[in-house]
Design an enzyme around this catalytic site. Structure first.
Site, PDB file in Angstrom:
ATOM      1  N   ASP A 164      29.225  80.862  26.361  1.00 32.65           N
ATOM      2  CA  ASP A 164      27.724  80.249  25.632  1.00 32.65           C
ATOM      3  C   ASP A 164      28.031  80.057  24.282  1.00 32.65           C
ATOM      4  OD1 ASP A 164      28.649  83.127  25.125  1.00 32.65           O
ATOM      5  OD2 ASP A 164      26.802  83.517  23.974  1.00 32.65           O
ATOM      6  N   ASP A 202      33.822  77.434  18.957  1.00 34.42           N
ATOM      7  CA  ASP A 202      33.358  78.622  19.181  1.00 34.42           C
ATOM      8  C   ASP A 202      32.576  78.592  20.438  1.00 34.42           C
ATOM      9  OD1 ASP A 202      32.527  81.298  19.150  1.00 34.42           O
ATOM     10  OD2 ASP A 202      31.096  81.059  17.469  1.00 34.42           O
ATOM     11  N   GLU A 238      28.051  86.234  24.584  1.00 40.48           N
ATOM     12  CA  GLU A 238      28.716  86.784  23.354  1.00 40.48           C
ATOM     13  C   GLU A 238      27.836  86.789  22.537  1.00 40.48           C
ATOM     14  OE1 GLU A 238      31.061  87.286  19.821  1.00 40.48           O
ATOM     15  OE2 GLU A 238      30.224  85.473  20.491  1.00 40.48           O
ATOM     16  N   HIS A 549      28.690  77.633  14.192  1.00 41.99           N
ATOM     17  CA  HIS A 549      27.407  78.144  14.208  1.00 41.99           C
ATOM     18  C   HIS A 549      26.373  77.025  13.476  1.00 41.99           C
ATOM     19  CE1 HIS A 549      27.745  82.510  15.614  1.00 41.99           C
ATOM     20  NE2 HIS A 549      28.707  81.425  16.317  1.00 41.99           N
TER      21      HIS A 549
END
Ligand SMILES: [Zn+2]
Length: 576
Positions: A164, A202, A238, A549
Protein backbone atom coordinates in the site's frame (compact mmCIF):
# COMPACT_ATOMS: atom_id res chain seq x y z
CA UNK A 1 5.28 -6.84 23.65
CA UNK A 2 4.50 -3.18 23.51
CA UNK A 3 0.92 -2.41 22.83
CA UNK A 4 -1.18 0.34 21.40
CA UNK A 5 -3.79 -0.27 24.08
CA UNK A 6 -4.15 2.90 26.12
CA UNK A 7 -2.73 2.80 29.61
CA UNK A 8 -5.05 2.82 32.57
CA UNK A 9 -4.53 5.25 35.40
CA UNK A 10 -6.04 5.08 38.83
CA UNK A 11 -8.65 7.50 40.05
CA UNK A 12 -6.18 8.51 42.72
CA UNK A 13 -3.81 9.67 40.02
CA UNK A 14 -6.55 11.64 38.33
CA UNK A 15 -7.61 13.36 41.54
CA UNK A 16 -4.08 14.58 42.17
CA UNK A 17 -3.06 15.31 38.63
CA UNK A 18 -4.26 18.86 38.23
CA UNK A 19 -1.92 21.67 39.15
CA UNK A 20 -3.61 24.88 40.02
CA UNK A 21 -2.08 27.90 38.32
CA UNK A 22 -1.19 28.93 34.83
CA UNK A 23 2.42 29.38 35.94
CA UNK A 24 2.65 25.66 36.61
CA UNK A 25 1.43 24.90 33.09
CA UNK A 26 4.73 26.26 31.79
CA UNK A 27 6.70 24.49 34.48
CA UNK A 28 5.36 21.20 33.13
CA UNK A 29 7.03 21.83 29.82
CA UNK A 30 10.29 22.38 31.62
CA UNK A 31 9.90 18.92 33.11
CA UNK A 32 8.93 17.36 29.81
CA UNK A 33 11.87 18.78 27.92
CA UNK A 34 14.27 17.31 30.45
CA UNK A 35 15.28 13.84 29.32
CA UNK A 36 15.89 11.10 31.81
CA UNK A 37 17.92 7.94 31.85
CA UNK A 38 16.51 6.50 35.04
CA UNK A 39 13.54 4.22 35.51
CA UNK A 40 13.32 3.41 31.82
CA UNK A 41 11.97 0.53 29.82
CA UNK A 42 15.46 -0.10 28.48
CA UNK A 43 17.28 0.46 31.76
CA UNK A 44 19.22 -2.77 31.43
CA UNK A 45 20.05 -2.33 27.78
CA UNK A 46 23.36 -1.02 26.64
CA UNK A 47 24.43 -0.79 23.05
CA UNK A 48 28.12 -0.42 23.83
CA UNK A 49 28.79 -4.07 22.99
CA UNK A 50 28.20 -3.51 19.25
CA UNK A 51 31.56 -3.64 17.45
CA UNK A 52 32.45 -0.75 15.17
CA UNK A 53 33.92 -3.11 12.60
CA UNK A 54 32.13 -6.40 12.03
CA UNK A 55 33.79 -9.17 10.11
CA UNK A 56 33.02 -9.27 6.41
CA UNK A 57 30.85 -12.08 5.08
CA UNK A 58 31.07 -12.84 1.36
CA UNK A 59 29.57 -16.28 0.91
CA UNK A 60 27.20 -15.48 -1.98
CA UNK A 61 28.45 -16.47 -5.44
CA UNK A 62 30.33 -13.43 -6.72
CA UNK A 63 29.48 -13.97 -10.40
CA UNK A 64 25.75 -13.83 -9.69
CA UNK A 65 26.07 -10.62 -7.69
CA UNK A 66 28.08 -9.07 -10.50
CA UNK A 67 25.38 -10.11 -12.96
CA UNK A 68 22.63 -8.56 -10.82
CA UNK A 69 24.59 -5.33 -10.46
CA UNK A 70 25.84 -4.98 -14.01
CA UNK A 71 23.64 -6.74 -16.56
CA UNK A 72 21.60 -4.22 -18.52
CA UNK A 73 18.84 -6.61 -19.58
CA UNK A 74 18.33 -7.74 -15.98
CA UNK A 75 18.34 -4.12 -14.80
CA UNK A 76 15.77 -3.06 -17.39
CA UNK A 77 13.56 -6.01 -16.49
CA UNK A 78 13.49 -5.14 -12.78
CA UNK A 79 12.91 -1.48 -13.62
CA UNK A 80 9.84 -2.39 -15.68
CA UNK A 81 8.46 -4.55 -12.89
CA UNK A 82 8.70 -1.67 -10.43
CA UNK A 83 7.10 0.70 -12.94
CA UNK A 84 4.24 -1.77 -13.41
CA UNK A 85 3.31 -1.76 -9.72
CA UNK A 86 3.85 1.99 -9.24
CA UNK A 87 1.19 2.49 -11.93
CA UNK A 88 -1.38 0.75 -9.72
CA UNK A 89 -2.65 3.25 -7.12
CA UNK A 90 -2.93 1.02 -4.06
CA UNK A 91 -3.70 3.92 -1.74
CA UNK A 92 -4.41 3.31 1.91
CA UNK A 93 -6.70 5.56 3.98
CA UNK A 94 -7.64 6.10 7.62
CA UNK A 95 -9.70 4.38 8.79
CA UNK A 96 -8.99 1.35 6.62
CA UNK A 97 -12.10 -0.35 5.22
CA UNK A 98 -12.30 -3.92 6.47
CA UNK A 99 -10.98 -6.24 3.72
CA UNK A 100 -13.78 -8.61 4.61
CA UNK A 101 -16.71 -6.31 3.95
CA UNK A 102 -20.09 -6.24 5.54
CA UNK A 103 -22.24 -6.54 2.38
CA UNK A 104 -24.98 -4.46 3.98
CA UNK A 105 -22.57 -1.54 4.41
CA UNK A 106 -20.12 -1.91 1.56
CA UNK A 107 -21.85 -3.85 -1.21
CA UNK A 108 -19.55 -2.52 -3.93
CA UNK A 109 -16.28 -2.53 -2.06
CA UNK A 110 -14.26 -1.03 -4.91
CA UNK A 111 -11.68 0.33 -2.49
CA UNK A 112 -9.63 -2.84 -2.75
CA UNK A 113 -9.74 -3.17 -6.55
CA UNK A 114 -6.19 -1.82 -7.03
CA UNK A 115 -4.90 -4.42 -4.59
CA UNK A 116 -6.53 -7.21 -6.63
CA UNK A 117 -4.88 -5.79 -9.73
CA UNK A 118 -1.55 -5.60 -7.91
CA UNK A 119 -1.73 -9.29 -6.99
CA UNK A 120 -2.32 -10.16 -10.66
CA UNK A 121 0.57 -7.99 -11.78
CA UNK A 122 2.94 -9.63 -9.31
CA UNK A 123 1.86 -13.11 -10.43
CA UNK A 124 2.53 -12.11 -14.05
CA UNK A 125 5.94 -10.58 -13.34
CA UNK A 126 7.20 -13.28 -10.96
CA UNK A 127 5.87 -16.52 -12.44
CA UNK A 128 8.43 -18.82 -10.80
CA UNK A 129 7.87 -17.41 -7.32
CA UNK A 130 4.11 -17.79 -7.69
CA UNK A 131 4.30 -21.32 -9.08
CA UNK A 132 7.12 -22.79 -6.98
CA UNK A 133 6.63 -21.20 -3.55
CA UNK A 134 3.74 -21.58 -1.17
CA UNK A 135 1.84 -18.32 -1.80
CA UNK A 136 -0.93 -17.55 0.69
CA UNK A 137 -3.40 -14.70 0.67
CA UNK A 138 -3.83 -13.47 4.21
CA UNK A 139 -7.05 -11.71 5.24
CA UNK A 140 -7.96 -11.06 1.60
CA UNK A 141 -5.17 -8.73 0.47
CA UNK A 142 -1.83 -9.37 2.19
CA UNK A 143 0.57 -11.94 0.77
CA UNK A 144 2.73 -14.49 2.52
CA UNK A 145 5.20 -16.52 0.48
CA UNK A 146 7.20 -19.37 1.91
CA UNK A 147 10.14 -21.14 0.31
CA UNK A 148 10.35 -24.19 2.51
CA UNK A 149 13.86 -24.93 3.75
CA UNK A 150 15.35 -28.43 3.75
CA UNK A 151 16.43 -28.23 7.40
CA UNK A 152 13.42 -27.87 9.70
CA UNK A 153 15.74 -27.15 12.62
CA UNK A 154 16.73 -23.81 11.15
CA UNK A 155 14.43 -20.88 11.88
CA UNK A 156 13.06 -19.08 8.79
CA UNK A 157 14.40 -15.73 7.60
CA UNK A 158 11.69 -13.21 6.73
CA UNK A 159 11.68 -10.12 4.51
CA UNK A 160 8.79 -7.74 5.25
CA UNK A 161 7.46 -5.12 2.83
CA UNK A 162 4.14 -3.48 2.03
CA UNK A 163 2.12 -2.98 -1.13
CA UNK A 164 0.00 0.00 0.00
CA UNK A 165 0.96 3.66 -0.40
CA UNK A 166 -0.08 6.91 1.26
CA UNK A 167 -2.66 8.76 -0.83
CA UNK A 168 -1.71 11.57 -3.18
CA UNK A 169 -3.01 14.79 -1.68
CA UNK A 170 -5.46 16.37 -4.19
CA UNK A 171 -4.37 19.81 -2.90
CA UNK A 172 -0.78 19.25 -3.99
CA UNK A 173 -1.22 17.00 -7.02
CA UNK A 174 -0.27 19.98 -9.23
CA UNK A 175 3.19 20.04 -7.63
CA UNK A 176 4.12 16.64 -9.05
CA UNK A 177 6.55 16.96 -11.95
CA UNK A 178 5.25 13.63 -13.25
CA UNK A 179 1.82 12.11 -12.80
CA UNK A 180 1.91 10.39 -9.36
CA UNK A 181 0.99 7.06 -10.93
CA UNK A 182 2.90 7.40 -14.19
CA UNK A 183 5.90 5.31 -13.16
CA UNK A 184 7.82 7.58 -15.56
CA UNK A 185 11.46 6.69 -16.10
CA UNK A 186 13.85 9.63 -16.54
CA UNK A 187 17.56 10.33 -16.36
CA UNK A 188 19.10 12.32 -13.50
CA UNK A 189 22.67 13.60 -13.76
CA UNK A 190 23.43 12.80 -10.12
CA UNK A 191 21.47 9.58 -9.63
CA UNK A 192 21.18 8.00 -13.08
CA UNK A 193 17.87 6.35 -14.00
CA UNK A 194 15.01 7.30 -11.71
CA UNK A 195 11.42 6.03 -11.47
CA UNK A 196 8.71 8.50 -10.48
CA UNK A 197 5.55 7.84 -8.56
CA UNK A 198 3.84 7.34 -5.24
CA UNK A 199 5.21 4.17 -3.70
CA UNK A 200 8.31 4.02 -5.93
CA UNK A 201 10.40 4.23 -2.76
CA UNK A 202 7.93 3.50 0.03
CA UNK A 203 7.71 0.58 -0.22
CA UNK A 204 7.19 -0.97 -3.63
CA UNK A 205 10.86 -1.04 -4.59
CA UNK A 206 11.58 -3.34 -1.65
CA UNK A 207 8.61 -5.55 -2.43
CA UNK A 208 9.86 -5.90 -6.01
CA UNK A 209 13.46 -6.44 -4.90
CA UNK A 210 12.49 -9.25 -2.52
CA UNK A 211 10.46 -11.01 -5.21
CA UNK A 212 13.12 -10.44 -7.86
CA UNK A 213 15.90 -11.94 -5.74
CA UNK A 214 13.85 -15.12 -5.35
CA UNK A 215 12.81 -15.15 -9.01
CA UNK A 216 16.48 -14.80 -9.94
CA UNK A 217 17.56 -17.74 -7.81
CA UNK A 218 14.70 -19.90 -9.11
CA UNK A 219 15.71 -19.01 -12.68
CA UNK A 220 19.50 -19.07 -12.62
CA UNK A 221 20.26 -21.44 -9.75
CA UNK A 222 17.70 -24.19 -10.35
CA UNK A 223 19.49 -26.60 -8.01
CA UNK A 224 19.44 -24.23 -5.07
CA UNK A 225 17.22 -25.33 -2.22
CA UNK A 226 17.45 -23.21 0.90
CA UNK A 227 18.35 -25.03 4.08
CA UNK A 228 16.68 -22.25 6.04
CA UNK A 229 13.13 -21.35 4.94
CA UNK A 230 12.76 -17.95 3.29
CA UNK A 231 9.56 -16.00 3.87
CA UNK A 232 8.26 -12.87 2.15
CA UNK A 233 5.53 -11.00 4.05
CA UNK A 234 3.80 -8.28 2.02
CA UNK A 235 1.33 -6.25 4.07
CA UNK A 236 -1.65 -4.43 2.57
CA UNK A 237 -2.08 -1.56 5.06
CA UNK A 238 1.24 -0.64 6.65
CA UNK A 239 0.46 3.03 6.14
CA UNK A 240 -2.50 2.63 8.49
CA UNK A 241 -0.70 0.57 11.09
CA UNK A 242 -0.94 -2.95 9.63
CA UNK A 243 -4.21 -3.65 11.39
CA UNK A 244 -5.61 -5.88 8.63
CA UNK A 245 -2.30 -6.93 7.10
CA UNK A 246 0.81 -7.46 9.22
CA UNK A 247 -1.15 -8.22 12.38
CA UNK A 248 -2.92 -11.12 10.61
CA UNK A 249 0.35 -12.33 9.09
CA UNK A 250 1.97 -12.19 12.52
CA UNK A 251 -0.84 -14.20 14.12
CA UNK A 252 -0.51 -16.93 11.49
CA UNK A 253 3.29 -17.06 11.78
CA UNK A 254 3.03 -17.21 15.55
CA UNK A 255 0.73 -20.21 15.34
CA UNK A 256 3.04 -21.81 12.75
CA UNK A 257 6.49 -21.17 14.25
CA UNK A 258 5.84 -20.06 17.84
CA UNK A 259 7.44 -17.24 19.84
CA UNK A 260 10.97 -16.49 18.70
CA UNK A 261 10.30 -18.90 15.85
CA UNK A 262 11.95 -16.74 13.18
CA UNK A 263 15.67 -16.26 12.60
CA UNK A 264 15.36 -12.56 11.69
CA UNK A 265 13.00 -10.04 10.11
CA UNK A 266 14.23 -7.44 7.62
CA UNK A 267 11.95 -4.44 7.26
CA UNK A 268 11.96 -0.86 5.96
CA UNK A 269 14.68 1.60 6.91
CA UNK A 270 15.32 5.16 5.83
CA UNK A 271 18.97 5.56 5.31
CA UNK A 272 21.27 3.90 2.88
CA UNK A 273 25.00 4.36 3.14
CA UNK A 274 25.99 7.82 4.27
CA UNK A 275 29.32 9.54 4.69
CA UNK A 276 29.57 11.02 8.18
CA UNK A 277 32.74 12.80 9.35
CA UNK A 278 34.62 11.15 6.49
CA UNK A 279 33.42 7.64 7.38
CA UNK A 280 31.15 5.52 5.16
CA UNK A 281 28.44 3.93 7.28
CA UNK A 282 25.36 1.75 6.76
CA UNK A 283 22.90 2.23 9.59
CA UNK A 284 20.22 -0.44 10.01
CA UNK A 285 17.64 0.40 12.67
CA UNK A 286 17.71 -2.12 15.52
CA UNK A 287 14.80 -0.37 17.22
CA UNK A 288 12.02 2.10 16.43
CA UNK A 289 11.28 5.25 18.37
CA UNK A 290 8.22 5.17 20.60
CA UNK A 291 5.26 7.26 19.52
CA UNK A 292 2.14 8.84 20.92
CA UNK A 293 -0.81 10.50 19.20
CA UNK A 294 -3.37 12.64 21.02
CA UNK A 295 -6.78 13.71 19.67
CA UNK A 296 -8.49 16.60 21.45
CA UNK A 297 -12.06 17.92 21.10
CA UNK A 298 -12.88 21.20 22.81
CA UNK A 299 -16.54 22.20 23.15
CA UNK A 300 -17.40 25.65 24.58
CA UNK A 301 -20.13 28.21 24.20
CA UNK A 302 -20.12 29.90 20.80
CA UNK A 303 -21.89 33.10 19.88
CA UNK A 304 -22.39 35.87 17.36
CA UNK A 305 -19.16 37.44 16.18
CA UNK A 306 -20.55 40.90 17.10
CA UNK A 307 -20.58 39.97 20.83
CA UNK A 308 -17.71 37.47 21.13
CA UNK A 309 -17.31 35.65 24.44
CA UNK A 310 -13.97 36.19 26.16
CA UNK A 311 -12.75 32.65 25.58
CA UNK A 312 -13.81 31.34 22.20
CA UNK A 313 -12.77 27.79 21.34
CA UNK A 314 -10.21 29.01 18.82
CA UNK A 315 -8.83 31.46 21.37
CA UNK A 316 -8.33 28.74 23.94
CA UNK A 317 -6.79 26.27 21.55
CA UNK A 318 -4.38 28.87 20.23
CA UNK A 319 -2.97 29.36 23.73
CA UNK A 320 -2.50 25.62 23.99
CA UNK A 321 -0.76 25.38 20.61
CA UNK A 322 1.52 28.31 21.37
CA UNK A 323 2.66 26.75 24.62
CA UNK A 324 2.96 23.28 23.17
CA UNK A 325 5.14 24.41 20.28
CA UNK A 326 7.26 26.84 22.32
CA UNK A 327 10.04 24.56 23.51
CA UNK A 328 12.08 21.97 21.63
CA UNK A 329 12.74 18.91 23.74
CA UNK A 330 16.34 18.55 24.86
CA UNK A 331 18.67 16.09 23.15
CA UNK A 332 20.33 13.24 25.02
CA UNK A 333 23.28 10.97 24.20
CA UNK A 334 23.18 7.79 26.25
CA UNK A 335 24.15 4.15 26.01
CA UNK A 336 20.49 3.20 25.72
CA UNK A 337 20.33 4.71 22.23
CA UNK A 338 21.84 2.64 19.36
CA UNK A 339 22.45 5.87 17.46
CA UNK A 340 24.82 6.96 20.24
CA UNK A 341 26.94 3.87 19.62
CA UNK A 342 26.81 4.66 15.91
CA UNK A 343 28.29 8.10 16.49
CA UNK A 344 30.88 6.77 18.90
CA UNK A 345 32.10 4.40 16.18
CA UNK A 346 32.08 7.17 13.58
CA UNK A 347 34.23 9.28 15.91
CA UNK A 348 36.62 6.39 16.56
CA UNK A 349 37.16 5.89 12.81
CA UNK A 350 37.04 9.48 11.61
CA UNK A 351 40.13 11.24 10.33
CA UNK A 352 38.35 14.59 10.06
CA UNK A 353 37.07 14.99 13.63
CA UNK A 354 39.27 16.90 16.08
CA UNK A 355 41.04 14.94 18.78
CA UNK A 356 39.02 16.81 21.39
CA UNK A 357 35.74 15.66 19.89
CA UNK A 358 37.04 12.11 19.59
CA UNK A 359 37.83 12.18 23.31
CA UNK A 360 34.38 13.56 24.09
CA UNK A 361 32.69 10.74 22.17
CA UNK A 362 34.88 8.10 23.81
CA UNK A 363 34.08 9.28 27.35
CA UNK A 364 30.53 10.47 26.70
CA UNK A 365 28.79 7.94 28.90
CA UNK A 366 30.87 8.73 31.98
CA UNK A 367 31.61 12.43 31.63
CA UNK A 368 28.71 14.88 31.53
CA UNK A 369 30.84 17.76 30.27
CA UNK A 370 32.08 15.67 27.32
CA UNK A 371 28.49 14.59 26.73
CA UNK A 372 27.34 18.22 26.47
CA UNK A 373 30.13 19.11 24.06
CA UNK A 374 29.40 16.29 21.65
CA UNK A 375 25.65 16.93 21.72
CA UNK A 376 26.35 20.51 20.75
CA UNK A 377 28.44 19.19 17.89
CA UNK A 378 25.78 16.72 16.68
CA UNK A 379 22.93 19.21 16.93
CA UNK A 380 24.74 22.04 15.13
CA UNK A 381 26.24 19.91 12.35
CA UNK A 382 23.48 17.64 11.17
CA UNK A 383 20.14 17.49 9.38
CA UNK A 384 16.84 17.12 11.20
CA UNK A 385 16.66 13.39 10.61
CA UNK A 386 19.92 12.92 12.51
CA UNK A 387 19.09 15.35 15.31
CA UNK A 388 15.81 13.59 15.96
CA UNK A 389 17.65 10.37 16.69
CA UNK A 390 18.69 12.01 19.95
CA UNK A 391 15.54 13.70 21.24
CA UNK A 392 11.82 13.41 21.63
CA UNK A 393 9.96 15.53 19.12
CA UNK A 394 6.45 16.92 19.32
CA UNK A 395 4.12 18.85 17.06
CA UNK A 396 0.50 19.86 16.60
CA UNK A 397 -0.54 17.89 13.52
CA UNK A 398 -4.16 18.84 12.69
CA UNK A 399 -6.65 21.51 13.68
CA UNK A 400 -10.25 22.03 12.60
CA UNK A 401 -12.83 24.45 13.92
CA UNK A 402 -15.52 26.96 13.09
CA UNK A 403 -18.25 26.89 10.49
CA UNK A 404 -18.90 30.46 9.45
CA UNK A 405 -17.13 33.82 9.48
CA UNK A 406 -19.82 35.57 11.56
CA UNK A 407 -20.13 32.87 14.24
CA UNK A 408 -17.59 32.12 16.91
CA UNK A 409 -16.45 28.53 16.90
CA UNK A 410 -18.02 26.47 19.67
CA UNK A 411 -15.99 23.39 18.75
CA UNK A 412 -12.36 22.83 17.79
CA UNK A 413 -10.73 19.46 17.17
CA UNK A 414 -6.98 19.16 17.05
CA UNK A 415 -4.34 16.51 17.35
CA UNK A 416 -0.72 16.40 18.35
CA UNK A 417 2.00 13.82 18.18
CA UNK A 418 5.09 13.02 20.24
CA UNK A 419 7.88 10.72 19.02
CA UNK A 420 9.83 9.58 22.01
CA UNK A 421 13.57 9.63 22.46
CA UNK A 422 14.97 6.17 23.15
CA UNK A 423 15.44 7.19 26.78
CA UNK A 424 11.85 8.22 27.29
CA UNK A 425 8.77 6.12 28.00
CA UNK A 426 5.08 6.31 27.32
CA UNK A 427 4.22 6.22 31.05
CA UNK A 428 6.32 9.21 31.92
CA UNK A 429 5.20 11.26 28.96
CA UNK A 430 1.51 10.44 29.40
CA UNK A 431 1.66 11.67 32.98
CA UNK A 432 3.28 14.93 31.94
CA UNK A 433 0.85 15.53 29.10
CA UNK A 434 -2.06 14.77 31.40
CA UNK A 435 -0.80 17.34 33.85
CA UNK A 436 -0.51 19.87 31.08
CA UNK A 437 -4.06 19.18 29.88
CA UNK A 438 -5.34 19.35 33.45
CA UNK A 439 -3.74 22.69 34.05
CA UNK A 440 -5.05 24.00 30.75
CA UNK A 441 -8.60 22.90 31.59
CA UNK A 442 -8.48 24.22 35.13
CA UNK A 443 -6.96 27.53 34.10
CA UNK A 444 -9.76 28.12 31.62
CA UNK A 445 -12.51 26.75 33.83
CA UNK A 446 -13.56 23.85 31.60
CA UNK A 447 -14.08 20.17 32.27
CA UNK A 448 -11.68 17.44 31.17
CA UNK A 449 -12.22 13.88 30.06
CA UNK A 450 -9.28 11.62 29.12
CA UNK A 451 -9.79 8.21 27.50
CA UNK A 452 -13.46 8.29 28.53
CA UNK A 453 -12.69 9.00 32.19
CA UNK A 454 -13.77 12.18 33.89
CA UNK A 455 -10.82 14.12 35.29
CA UNK A 456 -12.60 17.45 35.84
CA UNK A 457 -16.39 17.71 35.68
CA UNK A 458 -17.90 19.52 32.71
CA UNK A 459 -18.56 23.18 33.56
CA UNK A 460 -20.97 25.66 32.06
CA UNK A 461 -18.05 26.97 29.99
CA UNK A 462 -17.49 23.62 28.31
CA UNK A 463 -15.34 20.52 28.19
CA UNK A 464 -12.14 19.17 26.66
CA UNK A 465 -12.24 15.50 25.63
CA UNK A 466 -8.97 13.74 24.87
CA UNK A 467 -8.00 10.29 23.70
CA UNK A 468 -4.62 8.94 22.77
CA UNK A 469 -2.68 5.98 21.48
CA UNK A 470 0.81 5.15 22.66
CA UNK A 471 3.62 2.76 21.84
CA UNK A 472 6.96 2.49 23.57
CA UNK A 473 10.17 2.14 21.54
CA UNK A 474 10.58 -1.28 19.94
CA UNK A 475 12.84 -3.71 21.82
CA UNK A 476 16.51 -3.28 20.89
CA UNK A 477 17.78 -6.19 18.78
CA UNK A 478 20.78 -7.75 20.50
CA UNK A 479 24.38 -7.94 19.37
CA UNK A 480 24.62 -11.63 18.50
CA UNK A 481 25.64 -14.01 15.72
CA UNK A 482 22.55 -13.09 13.69
CA UNK A 483 23.47 -9.40 13.76
CA UNK A 484 27.07 -10.18 12.88
CA UNK A 485 25.98 -12.24 9.85
CA UNK A 486 23.55 -9.57 8.70
CA UNK A 487 25.98 -6.68 9.14
CA UNK A 488 28.87 -8.73 7.71
CA UNK A 489 26.82 -9.45 4.57
CA UNK A 490 26.20 -5.75 3.95
CA UNK A 491 29.89 -5.04 4.51
CA UNK A 492 31.00 -7.80 2.13
CA UNK A 493 28.53 -6.82 -0.58
CA UNK A 494 29.50 -3.15 -0.60
CA UNK A 495 33.24 -3.42 -0.05
CA UNK A 496 33.78 -6.25 -2.55
CA UNK A 497 31.15 -5.65 -5.21
CA UNK A 498 29.44 -2.26 -5.07
CA UNK A 499 32.09 0.26 -3.99
CA UNK A 500 34.41 -0.74 -6.87
CA UNK A 501 31.55 0.12 -9.28
CA UNK A 502 29.98 3.12 -7.55
CA UNK A 503 33.03 4.68 -5.91
CA UNK A 504 35.73 3.40 -8.28
CA UNK A 505 37.82 1.65 -5.72
CA UNK A 506 38.33 0.09 -2.30
CA UNK A 507 36.67 1.68 0.71
CA UNK A 508 35.96 0.59 4.25
CA UNK A 509 32.31 0.37 5.35
CA UNK A 510 31.11 0.45 8.93
CA UNK A 511 27.78 -1.27 9.54
CA UNK A 512 26.42 0.29 12.71
CA UNK A 513 23.23 0.04 14.75
CA UNK A 514 20.78 2.91 14.55
CA UNK A 515 17.14 3.70 15.23
CA UNK A 516 14.23 3.94 12.84
CA UNK A 517 12.44 7.24 13.40
CA UNK A 518 9.28 6.19 11.51
CA UNK A 519 6.98 3.22 12.11
CA UNK A 520 7.01 -0.10 10.22
CA UNK A 521 5.01 -3.32 10.01
CA UNK A 522 7.72 -5.00 12.09
CA UNK A 523 5.99 -3.72 15.21
CA UNK A 524 3.65 -6.71 14.71
CA UNK A 525 6.54 -9.16 14.42
CA UNK A 526 8.23 -8.45 17.76
CA UNK A 527 7.13 -11.75 19.31
CA UNK A 528 8.48 -13.72 16.36
CA UNK A 529 12.12 -12.74 16.78
CA UNK A 530 14.42 -10.44 18.71
CA UNK A 531 16.43 -9.88 15.52
CA UNK A 532 14.55 -7.18 13.59
CA UNK A 533 16.59 -4.99 11.25
CA UNK A 534 15.13 -1.96 9.48
CA UNK A 535 17.53 -1.54 6.62
CA UNK A 536 17.57 0.34 3.34
CA UNK A 537 20.32 -0.66 0.88
CA UNK A 538 21.74 1.96 -1.51
CA UNK A 539 23.37 5.31 -0.85
CA UNK A 540 21.55 7.93 1.22
CA UNK A 541 20.25 10.85 -0.84
CA UNK A 542 18.31 13.62 0.87
CA UNK A 543 16.52 14.39 -2.41
CA UNK A 544 15.01 10.90 -2.46
CA UNK A 545 14.21 10.50 1.22
CA UNK A 546 12.70 13.98 1.62
CA UNK A 547 9.98 13.23 -0.96
CA UNK A 548 8.63 10.09 0.71
CA UNK A 549 4.92 10.64 1.54
CA UNK A 550 5.01 14.03 -0.28
CA UNK A 551 4.82 15.18 -3.90
CA UNK A 552 7.45 13.92 -6.36
CA UNK A 553 8.33 10.63 -4.71
CA UNK A 554 10.90 8.80 -6.79
CA UNK A 555 13.65 6.24 -6.51
CA UNK A 556 16.90 5.73 -8.35
CA UNK A 557 17.31 2.41 -10.13
CA UNK A 558 20.72 1.88 -8.50
CA UNK A 559 19.04 1.64 -5.09
CA UNK A 560 16.49 -0.82 -6.47
CA UNK A 561 19.21 -3.04 -7.97
CA UNK A 562 21.37 -2.90 -4.83
CA UNK A 563 18.34 -3.97 -2.80
CA UNK A 564 17.97 -7.03 -5.05
CA UNK A 565 21.70 -7.73 -4.64
CA UNK A 566 21.49 -7.43 -0.85
CA UNK A 567 18.52 -9.82 -0.60
CA UNK A 568 20.29 -12.28 -2.90
CA UNK A 569 23.51 -12.10 -0.87
CA UNK A 570 21.79 -12.35 2.50
CA UNK A 571 19.73 -15.40 1.49
CA UNK A 572 22.99 -17.14 0.58
CA UNK A 573 24.75 -15.96 3.78
CA UNK A 574 22.20 -17.47 6.12
CA UNK A 575 22.49 -20.94 4.57
CA UNK A 576 25.88 -21.52 6.20
ZN1 LIG B 1 6.60 2.23 4.25
Amino acid sequence: MNTLTPKKYTDMYYSSCCLSSIATQYAIWLILILPTTSGLGHANSSVTSFECNVEKCSSAPREHIQYILKDTVFRNGVTEKLRNVVQIPSEMVDPTPNPVPDPRVQPEHHFWDPFRKLHQQLATDFPRVFSRLNVEIINEFSLLMTWEGSDRNLKPLMFSSHMDVVPVNPETVGEWQHDPYSGDLTWDDELGDIIWGRGAFDDKHRMIAHLQALEYILTFEPDFVPKRSIILAIGCDEESGGVYGASFIAALLLSRYGENGLYAVIDEGFTGIKEIEGVLAAMPGISEKGRMNFWCNLTVKGGHSSVPPKDSAINLVSTFVTEFEREQLLPIFSQINPAARLYQCIAENSVTLSNNLKRYFASAFNDSEANNHLLEHIISNNDLRTKYLFRSVKGVTTIHGGLKSNSLADFVAWSFSIRLAMEDTVDRTVKLVQQMLCTFARTHGIGLNIQGKQVLARTEKGILQVRYSAKNAAPISPNNAVWKMFAGTIKGLYEDCIFPIRLNGKHNLLVLPSVMTGGTDSVHYEKLTRNIYRYQPGFYTGRVVDNIHGPNEFIDVNTLIETVAFVYAYIHSVQD
